[in-house]
Design a protein around this motif. Structure first.
Motif, PDB file in Angstrom:
ATOM      1  N   THR A 296      89.338   6.288  49.181  1.00 32.68           N
ATOM      2  CA  THR A 296      90.114   6.133  50.408  1.00 32.68           C
ATOM      3  C   THR A 296      91.015   7.349  50.538  1.00 32.68           C
ATOM      4  OG1 THR A 296      90.079   3.728  50.226  1.00 32.68           O
ATOM      5  CG2 THR A 296      91.741   4.693  51.655  1.00 32.68           C
TER       6      THR A 296
ATOM      7  N   SER B 100      99.419   0.658  46.106  1.00 32.34           N
ATOM      8  CA  SER B 100      98.637  -0.154  45.169  1.00 32.34           C
ATOM      9  C   SER B 100      99.558  -0.954  44.256  1.00 32.34           C
ATOM     10  CB  SER B 100      97.718   0.729  44.320  1.00 32.34           C
ATOM     11  OG  SER B 100      98.464   1.640  43.541  1.00 32.34           O
TER      12      SER B 100
ATOM     13  N   VAL C 137      97.747  -6.342  50.435  1.00 35.49           N
ATOM     14  CA  VAL C 137      97.246  -6.184  49.077  1.00 35.49           C
ATOM     15  C   VAL C 137      96.860  -7.556  48.536  1.00 35.49           C
ATOM     16  CG1 VAL C 137      97.666  -5.198  46.791  1.00 35.49           C
ATOM     17  CG2 VAL C 137      98.943  -4.337  48.764  1.00 35.49           C
TER      18      VAL C 137
ATOM     19  N   ASP D 250      95.695  -2.107  39.683  1.00 31.52           N
ATOM     20  CA  ASP D 250      94.477  -1.418  40.114  1.00 31.52           C
ATOM     21  C   ASP D 250      93.987  -1.925  41.465  1.00 31.52           C
ATOM     22  OD1 ASP D 250      93.669  -3.924  39.377  1.00 31.52           O
ATOM     23  OD2 ASP D 250      92.002  -3.265  38.113  1.00 31.52           O
TER      24      ASP D 250
ATOM     25  N   ILE E 190      92.168   4.213  41.033  1.00 29.84           N
ATOM     26  CA  ILE E 190      92.153   3.308  42.189  1.00 29.84           C
ATOM     27  C   ILE E 190      91.344   3.870  43.347  1.00 29.84           C
ATOM     28  CG2 ILE E 190      94.315   2.168  41.594  1.00 29.84           C
ATOM     29  CD1 ILE E 190      95.740   3.980  43.598  1.00 29.84           C
TER      30      ILE E 190
ATOM     31  N   LEU F 199      94.152  -1.790  45.397  1.00 29.12           N
ATOM     32  CA  LEU F 199      94.569  -0.894  46.463  1.00 29.12           C
ATOM     33  C   LEU F 199      94.887  -1.664  47.729  1.00 29.12           C
ATOM     34  CD1 LEU F 199      94.863   2.125  47.184  1.00 29.12           C
ATOM     35  CD2 LEU F 199      92.484   2.074  47.960  1.00 29.12           C
TER      36      LEU F 199
ATOM     37  N   SER G 143      99.124   5.997  50.360  1.00 28.55           N
ATOM     38  CA  SER G 143      98.395   5.005  49.552  1.00 28.55           C
ATOM     39  C   SER G 143      99.394   4.025  48.981  1.00 28.55           C
ATOM     40  CB  SER G 143      97.593   5.672  48.424  1.00 28.55           C
ATOM     41  OG  SER G 143      98.444   6.109  47.380  1.00 28.55           O
TER      42      SER G 143
ATOM     43  N   THR H 251      91.754   6.904  45.287  1.00 31.73           N
ATOM     44  CA  THR H 251      92.492   7.393  46.452  1.00 31.73           C
ATOM     45  C   THR H 251      92.560   8.921  46.446  1.00 31.73           C
ATOM     46  OG1 THR H 251      94.631   7.232  45.309  1.00 31.73           O
ATOM     47  CG2 THR H 251      93.918   5.321  46.612  1.00 31.73           C
TER      48      THR H 251
END
Length: 612
Positions: A119, A134, A151, A137, A61, A139, A132, A63
């Motif tokens: 990110t 998510s 999101v 997939d 993803i 984010l 983070s 991160t």
């Protein structure tokens, strides 16, 4: 002999050589391309270090998350970033970066053309912070200033009511709902992160939106609203007999950021059969519809039943009503199995009756205050494929009589706003009574004939005198000089569901139970209240209601949640203690004829409406 063998050997070698040349030539013709896809391993962050600590990197993803010692100045962080030799990163490795306001985006570019963004989010130990977030997939975008996370998931990314997000919190903190726990994101959800010091906490409000799958919302030709069947990818438009179908320009409504080919407004020839329309959404997913325009009159009365045909109906009340309806309307009658409802077989129907009453038969229908949809088969529940077809049909001008167990279908149609997962409140018109709501309901036996159930008709409980309306033609009222009720049932054995609106306390003002409350209800929902229960002392509640079309003038008090494109009317009898039971379970109902006349009056009233 030796010469022959040598000749054969030379022949085989020559043949093999020629085949090899042919294969090379063929490949050069068919596979003559260059593979220019960049090697994305050349654009990854191999490591991300601050001081002596390495961050966690999620390449799936994109991160980077890490927690630094308590008290770290997050405004002045110098990460060391290791990359492939061919890559560079912005911001550069070793530069001073401010992580105090939330995530920072790093862009990695390779000389081979590969490009990747990460990110990165950093917290100090014990700082209550989501680093983070998510779903699958996808984010989430974290806004540390407003403490929000947004999101957007794909149209095929799951059901908003049951999503399990993955997230990372700072070390030295806890969260009230753990990562990986499924929640209902049809409305925003709050996550509270608490520092281990027990004093510091932050709340993040998470909002999840879902990209709409490709779909046609409405398809209108010459003012006629098409019946959209999104399950079968078909649309049927009914136009008056004699209409020229060779040059029609449909007006097509789509969700935002979607396109359709042929485009809305483009003239098409529908005289030769179906025309295909292709819808594309922002994910480049497509859906193809077959659109049929018919020049016929919608003339049928239909009964919608659970089984294949009338003779196989399990519920005795549904069978009695359907049999009577077939006998009464003859060639103008048709039976449609609920699971088979489609744009094609509902297109020639003007009025449909949906009715069953199953405490005695126990066909599995039940309701609770948090899930009234179980009174309906799956296809008729909110969002169900048959529910969507009927909703489109009603919007186009189809009319319905709904009675008995399936009374909650008024919510599936979207004609009355309701969220049974939430508390009753203004704008959420959930039923307020759920008596006899289990699968077996209530089945009373041995009741005396002078215990008469009926529709309460006091003027003071309606918005005026309704007894003179056409739906009561040929019926005799009882209840003394005031003619206060319409008798419908006095059999010894009776099936009962008490699922209905008693009143609207806290939702409408006034809420109960006089003419002013009935008038407020009618203005809010563009409806007519026809009666309530005979046996309730003040006759409160809504036993019979007609919900009228909304595409014309609505009162200033009309609820703006309700769509203003319903051309059809819906008549509901929402509580069987009014005595609306078609079969008396082996006993005699002296008022059976009243049920027949009342039903015919309602159906004919709906049939004769001009919904153009």
């Amino acid at each position: 002999m030796k010469t022959i063998k040598n000749q054969l050997s030379i022949y085989k070698m020559t043949l093999a050589f020629l085949m090899l040349i042919f294969a090379v030539i063929s490949c050069s013709k068919e596979d003559n391309f260059s593979d220019n896809v960049p090697d994305y391993t050349q654009s990854i962050v191999q490591s991300f270090k601050v001081g002596y600590k390495y961050a966690d990197i999620n390449h799936t993803i994109g991160t980077i998350t890490m927690t630094l010692p308590s008290g770290t100045d997050l405004k002045n962080v110098k990460p060391e970033i290791r990359l492939p030799e061919s890559a560079s990163v912005t911001p550069a490795s070793g530069s001073t970066i401010d992580f105090s306001n939330g995530p920072v985006t790093f862009e990695v570019v390779s000389t081979n053309g590969a490009h990747r963004t990460y990110t990165a989010s950093i917290a100090a130990y014990g700082d209550p912070k989501i680093l983070s977030f998510s779903i699958g997939d996808k984010l989430g975008i974290i806004d540390e200033v407003n403490k929000t996370i947004k999101v957007e998931i794909g149209s095929q990314g799951g059901d908003l009511s049951n999503l399990a997000p993955s997230f990372v919190i700072a070390e030295g903190t806890t969260v009230d709902v753990a990562s990986g726990v499924a929640r209902n994101f049809t409305s925003p959800k709050v996550y509270t992160v608490l520092s281990n010091n027990g004093y510091t906490a932050k709340q993040y409000t998470v909002t999840v939106t879902q990209i709409q799958a490709p779909r046609i919302e409405s398809f209108v030709v010459n003012g006629a609203v098409g019946i959209v069947d999104n399950a079968a990818n078909s649309i049927v438009v009914i136009l008056p007999p004699g209409t020229n179908l060779t040059n029609l320009a449909p007006v097509i409504t789509l969700p935002a950021e979607q396109t359709v080919t042929p485009s809305s407004g483009a003239a098409q020839n529908f005289s030769n059969g179906s025309v295909t329309y292709t819808v594309k959404n922002k994910e480049n997913l497509t859906k193809v519809y077959n659109v049929k325009v018919e020049s016929i009159a919608a003339t049928k009365y239909a009964f919608l039943g659970l089984e294949d045909n009338i003779s196989s109906l399990v519920d005795d009340d549904a069978k009695a009503a359907a049999t009577w309806m077939q006998s009464t309307y003859g060639a103008d009658f048709k039976y449609i199995k609920i699971a088979d409802i489609s744009a094609l077989n509902i297109g020639d129907v003007k009025v449909a009756m949906l009715y069953y009453l199953t405490p005695k038969e126990n066909q599995g229908f039940s309701a609770t205050s948090s899930d009234v949809s179980n009174m309906l088969p799956a296809g008729l529940r909110p969002g169900g494929s048959q529910a969507q077809v009927l909703k489109s049909w009603v919007k186009g001008g189809g009319d319905m009589l709904i009675a008995g167990d399936p009374s909650p279908f008024i919510f599936s149609l979207g004609r009355v706003p309701a969220n049974f997962g939430a508390a009753r409140a203004p704008g959420n018109y959930v039923f307020s009574e759920f008596g006899c709501a289990t699968e077996t309901g209530c089945y009373d036996t041995g009741k005396p004939s002078d215990d008469i159930w009926g529709l309460g008709m006091r003027d003071t409980n309606n918005s005026g005198n309704r007894r003179n309306d056409a739906i009561f033609d040929g019926l005799t009222f009882e209840g003394g000089a005031g003619n206060e009720y319409l008798p419908l049932q006095n059999s010894a054995n009776r099936e009962v569901r008490l699922i209905w609106w008693q009143h609207f306390d806290g939702i409408l003002n006034p809420s109960c139970c006089g003419s002013d409350a009935a008038s407020q209800f009618e203005k809010t929902l563009t409806a007519v209240k026809y009666g309530t229960l005979r046996h309730i002392g003040d006759a409160f509640g809504y036993g019979a209601v007609e919900f009228k079309r909304t595409d014309l003038a609505n009162n200033a008090a009309f609820d703006s949640q309700i769509s203003t494109d319903y051309k059809g009317h819906i008549f509901t009898i929402s509580n069987t203690i009014v005595g609306y039971e078609w079969n008396s379970n082996g006993t005699t109902n002296d008022y059976q004829n009243n049920i027949k006349v009342f039903t015919k009056n309602i159906l004919d009233h709906l049939y004769n409406l001009n919904n153009d």
